[in-house]
Design an enzyme around this catalytic site. Structure first.
Site, mmCIF file in Angstrom:
data_model
loop_
_atom_site.group_PDB
_atom_site.id
_atom_site.type_symbol
_atom_site.label_atom_id
_atom_site.label_comp_id
_atom_site.label_asym_id
_atom_site.label_seq_id
_atom_site.Cartn_x
_atom_site.Cartn_y
_atom_site.Cartn_z
ATOM 1 N N GLN A 169 38.326 7.123 44.413
ATOM 2 C CA GLN A 169 37.433 8.258 44.592
ATOM 3 C C GLN A 169 37.255 8.837 43.186
ATOM 4 O O GLN A 169 38.109 9.574 42.691
ATOM 5 C CB GLN A 169 38.065 9.309 45.528
ATOM 6 C CG GLN A 169 37.146 10.479 45.818
ATOM 7 C CD GLN A 169 37.874 11.658 46.460
ATOM 8 O OE1 GLN A 169 39.098 11.750 46.432
ATOM 9 N NE2 GLN A 169 37.108 12.570 47.028
ATOM 10 N N ARG A 175 46.741 23.668 42.267
ATOM 11 C CA ARG A 175 47.734 24.738 42.375
ATOM 12 C C ARG A 175 49.082 24.385 41.732
ATOM 13 O O ARG A 175 49.938 25.239 41.559
ATOM 14 C CB ARG A 175 47.929 25.106 43.856
ATOM 15 C CG ARG A 175 46.742 25.875 44.425
ATOM 16 C CD ARG A 175 46.764 25.940 45.943
ATOM 17 N NE ARG A 175 46.269 24.712 46.555
ATOM 18 C CZ ARG A 175 46.240 24.478 47.873
ATOM 19 N NH1 ARG A 175 46.699 25.381 48.709
ATOM 20 N NH2 ARG A 175 45.769 23.341 48.343
ATOM 21 N N GLY A 204 44.607 25.125 56.988
ATOM 22 C CA GLY A 204 43.451 25.260 57.857
ATOM 23 C C GLY A 204 43.918 25.710 59.238
ATOM 24 O O GLY A 204 44.975 25.281 59.710
ATOM 25 N N ASN A 208 52.031 22.141 47.648
ATOM 26 C CA ASN A 208 50.848 22.582 46.903
ATOM 27 C C ASN A 208 51.182 23.281 45.600
ATOM 28 O O ASN A 208 50.381 23.308 44.687
ATOM 29 C CB ASN A 208 49.985 23.490 47.769
ATOM 30 C CG ASN A 208 49.434 22.741 48.980
ATOM 31 O OD1 ASN A 208 48.774 21.726 48.834
ATOM 32 N ND2 ASN A 208 49.756 23.217 50.171
ATOM 33 N N ARG A 246 75.046 2.136 28.743
ATOM 34 C CA ARG A 246 73.588 2.040 28.678
ATOM 35 C C ARG A 246 73.120 0.774 29.382
ATOM 36 O O ARG A 246 73.938 -0.074 29.740
ATOM 37 C CB ARG A 246 73.158 2.118 27.218
ATOM 38 C CG ARG A 246 73.364 3.532 26.644
ATOM 39 C CD ARG A 246 73.276 3.548 25.143
ATOM 40 N NE ARG A 246 72.077 2.874 24.686
ATOM 41 C CZ ARG A 246 71.943 2.342 23.477
ATOM 42 N NH1 ARG A 246 72.940 2.397 22.623
ATOM 43 N NH2 ARG A 246 70.829 1.752 23.133
ATOM 44 N N LYS A 270 49.271 15.541 41.429
ATOM 45 C CA LYS A 270 50.316 16.101 42.299
ATOM 46 C C LYS A 270 51.211 15.034 42.924
ATOM 47 O O LYS A 270 52.437 15.176 42.931
ATOM 48 C CB LYS A 270 49.648 16.946 43.401
ATOM 49 C CG LYS A 270 50.645 17.520 44.389
ATOM 50 C CD LYS A 270 50.061 18.629 45.227
ATOM 51 C CE LYS A 270 48.963 18.161 46.131
ATOM 52 N NZ LYS A 270 48.408 19.271 46.932
ATOM 53 N N LYS A 289 76.319 -1.007 25.466
ATOM 54 C CA LYS A 289 74.921 -1.357 25.773
ATOM 55 C C LYS A 289 74.836 -2.862 25.865
ATOM 56 O O LYS A 289 75.322 -3.546 24.973
ATOM 57 C CB LYS A 289 74.000 -0.831 24.679
ATOM 58 C CG LYS A 289 72.541 -1.071 24.980
ATOM 59 C CD LYS A 289 71.735 -1.445 23.757
ATOM 60 C CE LYS A 289 71.949 -2.874 23.361
ATOM 61 N NZ LYS A 289 71.064 -3.341 22.281
HETATM 62 C C1 UD1 Z 1 44.133 20.202 53.802
HETATM 63 C C2 UD1 Z 1 43.254 20.536 54.990
HETATM 64 C C3 UD1 Z 1 43.878 21.727 55.722
HETATM 65 C C4 UD1 Z 1 45.266 21.400 56.142
HETATM 66 C C5 UD1 Z 1 46.106 20.953 54.961
HETATM 67 C C6 UD1 Z 1 47.420 20.408 55.447
HETATM 68 C C7 UD1 Z 1 40.946 19.995 54.351
HETATM 69 C C8 UD1 Z 1 39.647 20.518 53.891
HETATM 70 N N1 UD1 Z 1 41.926 20.893 54.535
HETATM 71 O O1 UD1 Z 1 44.072 21.286 52.911
HETATM 72 O O2 UD1 Z 1 43.094 22.031 56.879
HETATM 73 O O3 UD1 Z 1 45.863 22.530 56.748
HETATM 74 O O4 UD1 Z 1 45.429 19.892 54.254
HETATM 75 O O5 UD1 Z 1 48.238 20.013 54.385
HETATM 76 O O6 UD1 Z 1 41.061 18.800 54.567
HETATM 77 N N2 UD1 Z 1 42.567 14.651 48.278
HETATM 78 C C9 UD1 Z 1 41.842 13.573 47.858
HETATM 79 N N3 UD1 Z 1 40.589 13.771 47.375
HETATM 80 C C10 UD1 Z 1 40.013 14.999 47.292
HETATM 81 C C11 UD1 Z 1 40.783 16.105 47.726
HETATM 82 C C12 UD1 Z 1 42.050 15.898 48.226
HETATM 83 O O7 UD1 Z 1 42.316 12.438 47.899
HETATM 84 O O8 UD1 Z 1 38.870 15.083 46.843
HETATM 85 C C13 UD1 Z 1 43.927 14.437 48.794
HETATM 86 C C14 UD1 Z 1 44.977 15.123 47.961
HETATM 87 O O9 UD1 Z 1 45.452 14.260 46.932
HETATM 88 C C15 UD1 Z 1 46.056 15.454 48.970
HETATM 89 C C16 UD1 Z 1 45.315 15.577 50.269
HETATM 90 O O10 UD1 Z 1 44.046 14.978 50.080
HETATM 91 O O11 UD1 Z 1 47.003 14.431 49.073
HETATM 92 C C17 UD1 Z 1 45.143 17.029 50.711
HETATM 93 O O12 UD1 Z 1 44.423 17.723 49.731
HETATM 94 P P1 UD1 Z 1 44.661 19.271 49.455
HETATM 95 O O13 UD1 Z 1 43.700 19.682 48.430
HETATM 96 O O14 UD1 Z 1 46.088 19.533 49.252
HETATM 97 O O15 UD1 Z 1 44.222 19.889 50.857
HETATM 98 P P2 UD1 Z 1 44.647 21.306 51.413
HETATM 99 O O16 UD1 Z 1 43.908 22.333 50.695
HETATM 100 O O17 UD1 Z 1 46.103 21.413 51.455
HETATM 101 CA CA CA Z 2 47.838 20.145 50.712
#
Ligand code: UD1
Ligand code: CA
Length: 556
Positions: free
Chosen positions: A91, A29, A158, A246, A352, A36, A370
């Site tokens: 990951q 997003r 969530g 986000n 500088r 991010k 500098k």
């Molecule tokens: C997540 C929660 C949601 C909660 C919100 C709070 C889940 C499915 N949902 O959603 O319930 O309300 O956080 O902020 O958990 N990340 C990884 N690997 C991945 C995906 C994400 O490391 O494969 C990390 C991202 O870098 C980030 C964090 O996990 O730091 C959250 O990921 P994000 O995709 O922002 O989750 P939300 O959709 O916000």
């Molecule tokens: Ca998030």
């Protein structure tokens, strides 16, 4: 449990604590090529905030899950605080938050305590909040605890689905929620404290049967319930703390809030801001008491400002260390430099990296430095470039002084002693040294060492040509009159090419004409300027282009 745990220590009982920071996602997003957690907030990458909070808990293990731009994220972690105890796990493919925790399994090998899970994209969460959450979790005896918040607008989060008696049933992501569930205002902050054995087992058993086809970490709640494990939840006092970033809009909003809170903190500590709305102060900056900060001032990086300083405004200062009572006049830029007490600098000056100004130095307008080390009381007040130079104390650098430090291949040093007077418009061709108490005459090009106490001058002596201006004016007005006369006789204008040819011919024929009309004062204005050569005091030779055979000195 580690003895050094500051915030959470005594209260967490005997169970060891591991903190897991999720930072592998791209952050779709954000619509960015950059991960991010690398986007900057208040002068630091987002991930730095989560790490800071985690470190304050002095966990027994600190595990960061990286994936998208893993090397860059690891580098960002390493450049923010002590990283020796961080265990990075990869990951490779981002298949959801549950999958991320599954990838952290190697980091948790042999670990039997509680695991606190936090996100790299939730920057305002305080260590104190986490500590009391961990403490509450320990006291509750639960196997899984959740941090929740109530948002008037819960969009994107969530939702916590509770049963009739108020017990947590599950978490539903917005994309999977029914219209009724979407109305729920209690959200999952994404912060969990879980017994390690339950966590590893639960993330191994979750599936991807959801709208995004991802492994949702939120599903461990249902797993724990199915297993009849005890759950506990804790509502956060200030919901703003768990706001994740986000989108770019959320980042900007957070930036504004953070900036305001930092400025308020320094005002409470005795710093005056003439316009708090246009002060940009990084989270790692320190400012001394009774310092005044003018409008549009940017203080970034690990900048430290001493007491009773004054920054007039429109300043960009990054990684600088200022002593006490420093006055930065309007519009200065300073990077990675150190400034002693009572220094005056600006307006419009630029330091500088690697510049070091001792106590009482004055740097004036349009001076760039500098890697310049200036001793106490030394002044460079106007229009100078000082690069790769060491200057002693109480030396005066005249206006327009340039250290010529670069020969196209290498940089070379200049060394100037104490109490030196460098005249205006001096070029110091490095490597070169000027000894203490030496003088350098204005306009000098210094190419070799000036001994202590000596005067160095390299300019050509001045000569005056008496009556030159009157002759020149007469010549010009004669030409104008001739042109007017030519216009009156209605001659067609000459083509530019013809004019050039005539000029050539005129130069060649000049010696003959000079003999006839008596000297350069009566020559037409369009002639090519003669080259003059000094011969002896007050006497000037005029040489014109003509065949060598006809060359003859003309006295004027
Ligand atoms: C997540 C929660 C949601 C909660 C919100 C709070 C889940 C499915 N949902 O959603 O319930 O309300 O956080 O902020 O958990 N990340 C990884 N690997 C991945 C995906 C994400 O490391 O494969 C990390 C991202 O870098 C980030 C964090 O996990 O730091 C959250 O990921 P994000 O995709 O922002 O989750 P939300 O959709 O916000
Ligand atoms: Ca998030």
């Amino acid at each position: 449990m580690s003895a050094g745990r500051v915030v959470a220590s005594a209260k967490h009982g005997d169970r060891p604590l591991a903190v897991l920071v999720l930072a592998a996602g791209l952050g779709t997003r954000m619509r960015s090529a950059t991960a991010k957690v690398l986007h900057r907030l208040g002068d630091r990458p987002l991930i730095a905030y989560a790490l800071d909070a985690a470190r304050k808990l002095s966990p027994d293990r600190l595990i960061v899950i990286v994936g998208h731009q893993a090397e860059e994220v690891e580098a960002a972690c390493k450049s923010h605080g002590d990283c020796r105890r961080i265990c990075f796990v990869r990951q490779a493919e981002q298949r959801g938050t549950g999958h991320a925790v599954r990838c952290a399994t190697p980091g948790l090998a042999g670990f039997w305590g509680d695991v606190l899970i936090i996100y790299g994209d939730v920057p305002t969460l305080r260590a104190e909040t986490l500590a009391s959450f961990v403490e509450g979790h320990a006291k509750s005896g639960a196997a899984l605890s959740l941090l929740t918040a109530c948002f008037r607008d819960p969009t994107g989060y969530g939702r916590i689905v509770r049963g009739t008696s108020g017990e947590i049933e599950r978490i539903v992501e917005e994309r999977d929620a029914t219209p009724d569930e979407e109305q729920i205002q209690e959200i999952n902050a994404g912060i969990y404290c879980v017994a390690a054995e339950l966590l590893l087992e639960a993330v191994g058993s979750i599936a991807t049967d959801n709208a995004q086809g991802e492994y949702y970490l939120t599903d461990i709640v249902s797993v724990a319930r199915r297993q009849g494990r005890r759950l506990w939840s804790c509502g956060i006092e200030d919901p703003a703390e768990v706001r994740g970033i986000n989108t770019r809009a959320e980042l900007a909003e957070m930036e504004a809030r953070l900036r305001k809170s930092i400025v308020e903190k320094w005002m409470a500590a005795g710093v005056t801001f003439e316009d708090p709305a246009t002060a940009y102060v990084g989270a790692d900056v320190k400012i001394g008491r009774d310092t005044t900060i003018g409008p549009n001032t940017h203080l970034r990086g690990a900048t430290v400002i001493g007491e009773e300083c004054r920054i007039d405004g429109s300043a960009y200062i990054e990684g600088a260390r200022l002593g006490a009572r420093v006055h930065l006049k309007f519009a200065v830029v300073i990077t990675d430099s150190s400034i002693g007490d009572d220094v005056e600098m600006g307006p419009f000056a630029h330091l500088r990296p690697g510049t070091d100004l001792a106590r009482g130095v004055h740097i004036g307008n349009f001076v760039e430095a500098k890697k310049a080390k200036l001793g106490p009381g030394t002044k460079a007040n106007h229009l100078s470039y000082l690069g790769d130079v060491t200057v002693g104390e109480n030396t005066n650098i005249g206006a327009g002084t340039i250290t010529c430090n670069y020969d196209g291949f290498r940089k070379h040093p200049t060394v100037i002693g104490d109490r030196v007077q460098i005249g205006s418009d001096t070029q110091l061709v490095a490597p070169v040294e000027v000894g203490s108490d030496a003088y350098v005459g204005a306009g000098t090009t210094v190419t070799h060492a000036v001994p202590p106490g000596a005067l160095a001058v390299s300019r050509t002596p001045q000569r005056n040509i008496e009556g030159w201006v009157a002759r020149r004016r007469a010549r010009e007005s004669g030409a104008a009159a001739a042109k007017a006369a030519a216009g009156a006789s209605e001659k067609p204008p000459r083509s530019p090419m013809k004019t050039r040819v005539r000029q050539r011919l005129r130069v060649v024929g000049r010696s003959r004409r000079r003999r006839l009309v008596g000297g350069p004062a009566q020559e037409p204005a369009s002639k090519v300027a003669p080259r003059r050569k000094r011969t002896q005091r007050g006497v000037t030779r005029v040489r014109v282009a003509r065949p060598a055979s006809s060359r003859r000195p003309t006295r004027r």
